[in-house]
Scaffold this motif. Structure first.
Motif, PDB file in Angstrom:
ATOM      1  N   LEU A  31      94.568 133.831  26.342  1.00  0.00           N
ATOM      2  CA  LEU A  31      94.637 131.880  26.230  1.00  0.00           C
ATOM      3  C   LEU A  31      93.638 131.545  26.436  1.00  0.00           C
ATOM      4  CD1 LEU A  31      96.797 132.713  29.623  1.00  0.00           C
ATOM      5  CD2 LEU A  31      97.565 131.999  27.456  1.00  0.00           C
ATOM      6  N   PRO A  32      93.442 130.411  25.827  1.00  0.00           N
ATOM      7  CA  PRO A  32      92.067 129.647  25.396  1.00  0.00           C
ATOM      8  C   PRO A  32      91.186 129.277  26.507  1.00  0.00           C
ATOM      9  CG  PRO A  32      93.857 128.299  24.326  1.00  0.00           C
ATOM     10  CD  PRO A  32      94.329 129.751  25.213  1.00  0.00           C
ATOM     11  N   SER A  33      91.850 129.673  27.876  1.00  0.00           N
ATOM     12  CA  SER A  33      91.319 129.210  29.223  1.00  0.00           C
ATOM     13  C   SER A  33      90.227 130.352  29.559  1.00  0.00           C
ATOM     14  CB  SER A  33      92.243 128.672  30.411  1.00  0.00           C
ATOM     15  OG  SER A  33      93.427 129.727  30.015  1.00  0.00           O
ATOM     16  N   GLU A  34      90.807 131.320  29.266  1.00  0.00           N
ATOM     17  CA  GLU A  34      90.183 133.254  29.168  1.00  0.00           C
ATOM     18  C   GLU A  34      88.804 133.412  28.211  1.00  0.00           C
ATOM     19  OE1 GLU A  34      93.346 135.874  28.479  1.00  0.00           O
ATOM     20  OE2 GLU A  34      94.058 135.183  30.368  1.00  0.00           O
ATOM     21  N   LEU A  35      88.942 132.128  27.055  1.00  0.00           N
ATOM     22  CA  LEU A  35      87.390 132.701  26.144  1.00  0.00           C
ATOM     23  C   LEU A  35      86.000 132.645  26.706  1.00  0.00           C
ATOM     24  CD1 LEU A  35      86.252 133.330  23.513  1.00  0.00           C
ATOM     25  CD2 LEU A  35      86.802 130.445  23.318  1.00  0.00           C
ATOM     26  N   ALA A  36      85.810 131.252  28.407  1.00  0.00           N
ATOM     27  CA  ALA A  36      84.681 131.332  28.511  1.00  0.00           C
ATOM     28  C   ALA A  36      84.198 132.673  29.915  1.00  0.00           C
ATOM     29  CB  ALA A  36      84.420 130.775  29.452  1.00  0.00           C
ATOM     30  N   GLU A  37      85.549 133.023  30.054  1.00  0.00           N
ATOM     31  CA  GLU A  37      85.461 134.679  30.728  1.00  0.00           C
ATOM     32  C   GLU A  37      84.880 135.793  30.133  1.00  0.00           C
ATOM     33  OE1 GLU A  37      85.410 134.559  34.061  1.00  0.00           O
ATOM     34  OE2 GLU A  37      85.406 132.924  34.173  1.00  0.00           O
ATOM     35  N   GLN A  38      85.515 135.633  28.886  1.00  0.00           N
ATOM     36  CA  GLN A  38      86.121 136.870  27.855  1.00  0.00           C
ATOM     37  C   GLN A  38      83.974 137.141  27.075  1.00  0.00           C
ATOM     38  OE1 GLN A  38      90.512 136.907  27.224  1.00  0.00           O
ATOM     39  NE2 GLN A  38      88.486 136.206  25.488  1.00  0.00           N
ATOM     40  N   ARG A  39      83.664 136.031  25.942  1.00  0.00           N
ATOM     41  CA  ARG A  39      82.671 136.034  25.526  1.00  0.00           C
ATOM     42  C   ARG A  39      81.201 136.763  26.770  1.00  0.00           C
ATOM     43  NH1 ARG A  39      82.284 133.152  19.795  1.00  0.00           N
ATOM     44  NH2 ARG A  39      80.376 133.115  20.768  1.00  0.00           N
ATOM     45  N   PRO A  40      80.797 137.199  26.364  1.00  0.00           N
ATOM     46  CA  PRO A  40      79.305 138.214  27.250  1.00  0.00           C
ATOM     47  C   PRO A  40      78.399 136.649  27.385  1.00  0.00           C
ATOM     48  CG  PRO A  40      80.350 139.492  26.193  1.00  0.00           C
ATOM     49  CD  PRO A  40      81.192 138.314  24.776  1.00  0.00           C
ATOM     50  N   ASP A  41      78.270 136.039  25.550  1.00  0.00           N
ATOM     51  CA  ASP A  41      77.118 134.875  25.433  1.00  0.00           C
ATOM     52  C   ASP A  41      77.676 133.636  26.584  1.00  0.00           C
ATOM     53  OD1 ASP A  41      79.621 134.528  23.971  1.00  0.00           O
ATOM     54  OD2 ASP A  41      78.033 133.679  21.877  1.00  0.00           O
ATOM     55  N   ILE A  42      78.646 133.593  27.047  1.00  0.00           N
ATOM     56  CA  ILE A  42      78.757 132.139  27.580  1.00  0.00           C
ATOM     57  C   ILE A  42      78.665 132.651  29.156  1.00  0.00           C
ATOM     58  CG2 ILE A  42      80.660 130.792  28.540  1.00  0.00           C
ATOM     59  CD1 ILE A  42      82.114 130.706  25.567  1.00  0.00           C
ATOM     60  N   ARG A  43      79.231 133.983  29.642  1.00  0.00           N
ATOM     61  CA  ARG A  43      78.867 134.608  30.793  1.00  0.00           C
ATOM     62  C   ARG A  43      77.248 134.425  30.951  1.00  0.00           C
ATOM     63  NH1 ARG A  43      82.733 137.502  33.060  1.00  0.00           N
ATOM     64  NH2 ARG A  43      81.542 138.497  33.901  1.00  0.00           N
ATOM     65  N   ALA A  44      76.577 134.996  30.180  1.00  0.00           N
ATOM     66  CA  ALA A  44      74.779 134.862  30.168  1.00  0.00           C
ATOM     67  C   ALA A  44      74.601 133.574  30.561  1.00  0.00           C
ATOM     68  CB  ALA A  44      74.030 135.802  29.309  1.00  0.00           C
ATOM     69  N   ALA A  45      74.592 132.778  29.408  1.00  0.00           N
ATOM     70  CA  ALA A  45      75.141 131.393  29.529  1.00  0.00           C
ATOM     71  C   ALA A  45      74.493 131.061  30.491  1.00  0.00           C
ATOM     72  CB  ALA A  45      74.781 130.194  28.380  1.00  0.00           C
ATOM     73  N   GLU A  46      75.948 130.753  31.084  1.00  0.00           N
ATOM     74  CA  GLU A  46      75.999 130.323  33.130  1.00  0.00           C
ATOM     75  C   GLU A  46      75.334 131.166  33.774  1.00  0.00           C
ATOM     76  OE1 GLU A  46      79.828 130.812  35.782  1.00  0.00           O
ATOM     77  OE2 GLU A  46      80.523 129.926  33.792  1.00  0.00           O
ATOM     78  N   ALA A  47      75.239 132.164  33.740  1.00  0.00           N
ATOM     79  CA  ALA A  47      73.793 133.343  34.822  1.00  0.00           C
ATOM     80  C   ALA A  47      72.798 132.910  34.723  1.00  0.00           C
ATOM     81  CB  ALA A  47      74.489 134.410  34.382  1.00  0.00           C
ATOM     82  N   GLN A  48      72.140 132.110  33.500  1.00  0.00           N
ATOM     83  CA  GLN A  48      70.916 132.277  33.476  1.00  0.00           C
ATOM     84  C   GLN A  48      70.402 130.549  33.713  1.00  0.00           C
ATOM     85  OE1 GLN A  48      70.679 132.635  28.738  1.00  0.00           O
ATOM     86  NE2 GLN A  48      69.289 134.364  29.628  1.00  0.00           N
ATOM     87  N   LEU A  49      71.669 129.850  33.966  1.00  0.00           N
ATOM     88  CA  LEU A  49      71.531 128.334  33.943  1.00  0.00           C
ATOM     89  C   LEU A  49      71.917 128.066  35.803  1.00  0.00           C
ATOM     90  CD1 LEU A  49      72.178 124.840  34.268  1.00  0.00           C
ATOM     91  CD2 LEU A  49      74.567 125.532  34.161  1.00  0.00           C
ATOM     92  N   HIS A  50      72.637 129.172  36.349  1.00  0.00           N
ATOM     93  CA  HIS A  50      72.603 129.234  37.619  1.00  0.00           C
ATOM     94  C   HIS A  50      70.718 130.072  37.911  1.00  0.00           C
ATOM     95  CE1 HIS A  50      74.373 131.960  41.557  1.00  0.00           C
ATOM     96  NE2 HIS A  50      73.745 130.895  41.684  1.00  0.00           N
ATOM     97  N   ALA A  51      70.621 130.611  37.735  1.00  0.00           N
ATOM     98  CA  ALA A  51      68.893 131.495  37.759  1.00  0.00           C
ATOM     99  C   ALA A  51      68.070 129.919  37.650  1.00  0.00           C
ATOM    100  CB  ALA A  51      68.277 132.555  36.738  1.00  0.00           C
ATOM    101  N   ALA A  52      68.354 129.063  36.490  1.00  0.00           N
ATOM    102  CA  ALA A  52      67.240 128.198  37.100  1.00  0.00           C
ATOM    103  C   ALA A  52      67.789 126.766  37.661  1.00  0.00           C
ATOM    104  CB  ALA A  52      67.485 127.305  35.309  1.00  0.00           C
ATOM    105  N   THR A  53      68.761 126.971  38.218  1.00  0.00           N
ATOM    106  CA  THR A  53      69.168 125.962  39.321  1.00  0.00           C
ATOM    107  C   THR A  53      68.412 126.552  40.767  1.00  0.00           C
ATOM    108  OG1 THR A  53      71.217 125.609  38.286  1.00  0.00           O
ATOM    109  CG2 THR A  53      71.316 124.764  40.311  1.00  0.00           C
ATOM    110  N   ALA A  54      68.242 127.681  40.804  1.00  0.00           N
ATOM    111  CA  ALA A  54      67.952 128.311  42.302  1.00  0.00           C
ATOM    112  C   ALA A  54      66.476 128.488  41.788  1.00  0.00           C
ATOM    113  CB  ALA A  54      68.171 130.445  42.374  1.00  0.00           C
TER     114      ALA A  54
END
Length: 517
Positions: free
Chosen positions: A308-331
Motif C-alpha cells: 500500500l502507498p501508506s506503507e512506503l514510509a515504513e518500508q523505505r530505510p532512507d525515509i526511516r533514517a531521515a525521520e530518526a535523524q530529525l528526531h535526534a536533531a530535535t532532542a
C-alpha cells in the motif's frame, strides 16, 4: 537531624521531571501519494497493492538467484561494515545512558613524602630546632613539628577508599542526550537496512545482466552458425558458376563481423561473474563454475505485489533514517537549552588513611566528605546561545532533508512503475519483430538458393534479425531488472534480516544495560 535538607533534596529530585526543549512528534507526510497505472497500452504484468513480499527475489522463480541473495545477506562486506557501525552507535548510546546513574569508584595509594622546610611550611614559622625537639620528644607531627622541616625524616602515607558522584538531571539534559543517542542508533540501524537493500538489488541486477549476456552470446553463436552455412553455400554456388566472388566476400565479412562481437560479450560475462563474486565476498572467478552454465533470463511475474502507498514510509530505510535523524536533531535542542541552567552534582568520599600500614585496618583512620556542588553558567561569551541556534538550524535542515527524502521516494516509485510498463510494451513489439525477421531470413535464403535474389538481400535480412534478437534479449533483461528497480524504490527485502524489533533498544533498556556495567 533537621528535615529541611531532606525536603530540599526531595524538591530538587521532583524538579527532575522537567525536560527542556520541544517534545518529538512524527512529521506530517508532504502531500499524498497513490499508485497510478501509466497511460498507454496496458502491459502484461501489472503492479498490485498486495502485501510486499519479504523475499521479493523469489517471485522470479530462479533457485540460483535466491541462493545468491541468501548468501549475500551474510557474506557481503558492505553489510558487515554497516553492522559494525551500528554496533558502534549502540555502544555510544549505552555510554550516554550511563550518565543517568551515579559514578562510583575505588582508590588506593601509597606515597613516601618529605615536605620542604623552605616551602609552605616556612609560612608557619617552623624552625629546625622546634622540629627536632618535637620529633625527639615523641610528639611527632604536632603543630610546630610538621614533617619536612629541617632534619625531620620522610614519612609513609597509606590510603584507600571509595568516591561517588551523581549529577541530578533537573532539566532533562541527560534524558535529551539519551533520546538523541537512541534516535541516532535507530538512524544507523536504518542505514544498515538501506545498504542491505542496495546489496540485494545489486545482486539481482548483476545476475539478470549475466543471464542476459549469456543469452546474447547464444544468439550470436546461432547467427554465426547461420552465417557460416551461408558462406559455405556461396562458395558452393561459386564453384558451380552460379555466383561471383563478391557474394563470397560479403558472406565471409558477415562471418567475421559476427565473430568480432563475441570477445566483448565473453569479457562482459566474466566481469559480471566477478561482480557477483565480490558481492558475496569471494575472490575473482570464484563463481565461474557455478554461474558459467547459461540459464534463461528469469521472467517477470504476471503480478508484482508492491504493498500500500501508506506503507512506503515504513518500508523505505532512507525515509526511516531521515525521520530518526530529525528526531535526534530535535532532542539536541533540549540538550542545548538545559545547558543554560545550573548543574547540581551530589558527591562524596570515604577513605582510610594512616601513616603505618597496620593502621589501615582501624576504623579510627577513616576520613570522609560529602555534599552537593552546583555550577551555574554566568558568562560564556555567547557560546551557549550560539549552540542553541546551531541546534535549531540543524533541526530545520533535518526537516528539509526528511521532506526531500519522502518526495524522492515517491518519484522513484512512480518512475519505476512507468518504466516497467514501457519496457514490457517494448518487449512485446520486439517479439513480433523477431518473428517477422526469422520468416524473412528463411524466405531470403530459399530465394537465394534458387537464384531468385542476390546475397546482399540475405545479408540485410540476417543483420536485421540479429539486431532484433539482441534487442529482444536486452528488453527481456530490462523487464526483469525493472522489477528489481521497483523493489529498490519500495525499499523491500530487509524486514526479515533486520526486523525493527531487533534494530533498536528502548531508552530504558539502554539505561539499564549502562547501569549494569
Amino acid at each position: 537531624m533537621s528535615l529541611l535538607p531532606l525536603a530540599a533534596l526531595g524538591g530538587l529530585l521532583t524538579l527532575g521531571a522537567c525536560t527542556m526543549g520541544p517534545n518529538w512528534q512524527r512529521p506530517d507526510s508532504p502531500g499524498r501519494f497513490s499508485y497510478q497505472a501509466p497511460a498507454g497500452q496496458p502491459a502484461p504484468s501489472q503492479a498490485s497493492e498486495k502485501p510486499l513480499p519479504v523475499n521479493w527475489w523469489d517471485i522470479f522463480g530462479d533457485p540460483e538467484l535466491s541462493s545468491l541473495e541468501r548468501r549475500a545477506v551474510s557474506a557481503n562486506l558492505d553489510v558487515q561494515e554497516a553492522t559494525a557501525r551500528f554496533a558502534q552507535s549502540r555502544a555510544a548510546a549505552r555510554i550516554t545512558g550511563a550518565d543517568r546513574y551515579p559514578s562510583i569508584g575505588g582508590n588506593a595509594s601509597y606515597t613516601r613524602e618529605r615536605a620542604s622546610p623552605n616551602g609552605i611550611l616556612s609560612l608557619l614559622g617552623t624552625t629546625q630546632q622546634q622540629s627536632a625537639s618535637t620529633v625527639a620528644n615523641g610528639t611527632g607531627f604536632g603543630p610546630s613539628g610538621l614533617p619536612g622541616s629541617g632534619g625531620s625524616p620522610p614519612f609513609d602515607l597509606w590510603q584507600y577508599g571509595v568516591d561517588a558522584s551523581w549529577e541530578l538531571d533537573l532539566w532533562g539534559r541527560v534524558r535529551r542526550e539519551m533520546e538523541a543517542a537512541n534516535a541516532e542508533t535507530e538512524a544507523s540501524a536504518d542505514m544498515r537496512r538501506g545498504i542491505l537493500v542496495s546489496v540485494l538489488v545489486e545482486t539481482a541486477r548483476d545476475y539478470l545482466l549475466l543471464r542476459g549476456v549469456q543469452a546474447q552470446i547464444a544468439i550470436t553463436r546461432q547467427n554465426l552458425d547461420i552465417a557460416e552455412h551461408s558462406l559455405a553455400l556461396t562458395r558452393l554456388r561459386l564453384q558451380n558458376g552460379a555466383t561471383t566472388d563478391l557474394d563470397v566476400a560479403n558472406a565471409g565479412a558477415a562471418v567475421s563481423t559476427i565473430k568480432a562481437s563475441l570477445p566483448g560479450l565473453i569479457s562482459r560475462q566474466a566481469e559480471l561473474v566477478n561482480a557477483l563474486s565480490f558481492l558475496l565476498a569471494e575472490p575473482p572467478r570464484a563463481l565461474e563454475t557455478e554461474l558459467g552454465t547459461p540459464r534463461p533470463i528469469p521472467p517477470a511475474p504476471p503480478v508484482v505485489p508492491v504493498g500500500l502507498p501508506s506503507e512506503l514510509a515504513e518500508q523505505r530505510p532512507d525515509i526511516r533514517a531521515a525521520e530518526a535523524q530529525l528526531h535526534a536533531a530535535t532532542a539536541e535542542i533540549g540538550v542545548a537549552k538545559a545547558d543554560f541552567y545550573p548543574k547540581i552534582t551530589l558527591g562524596g568520599s570515604l577513605d582510610i588513611q594512616a601513616l603505618q600500614f597496620t593502621g589501615l585496618g582501624s576504623w579510627g583512620s577513616r576520613q570522609y566528605g560529602f555534599g552537593p556542588a552546583i555550577s551555574l553558567p554566568i558568562f560564556e561569551g555567547g557560546r551557549l546561545r550560539g549552540t542553541l541556534e546551531l541546534r535549531k538550524a540543524q533541526q530545520r535542515q533535518a526537516a528539509i532533508a526528511y521532506q526531500r527524502t519522502v518526495l524522492q521516494a515517491w518519484r522513484e516509485v512512480d518512475d519505476a512503475l512507468t518504466a516497467y510498463n514501457a519496457v514490457q510494451n517494448q518487449r512485446s513489439q520486439l517479439e513480433d519483430a523477431v518473428k517477422q525477421n526469422e520468416t524473412a531470413l528463411k524466405t531470403a535464403r530459399e530465394q537465394y538458393a534458387q537464384g531468385a535474389t542476390d546475397f546482399l538481400n540475405v545479408l540485410t535480412v540476417q543483420g536485421r534479425l540479429l539486431d532484433s534478437q539482441q534487442s529482444l534479449v536486452q528488453a527481456t533483461t530490462a523487464t526483469s531488472m525493472a522489477v528489481t528497480s521497483l523493489y529498490a524504490a519500495l525499499g523491500g527485502g530487509w524486514q526479515q534480516v533486520f526486523p525493527v524489533s531487533s534494530g533498536m533498544q528502548t531508552a530504558s533498556a539502554i539505561a539499564e544495560a549502562a547501569g549494569q556495567r
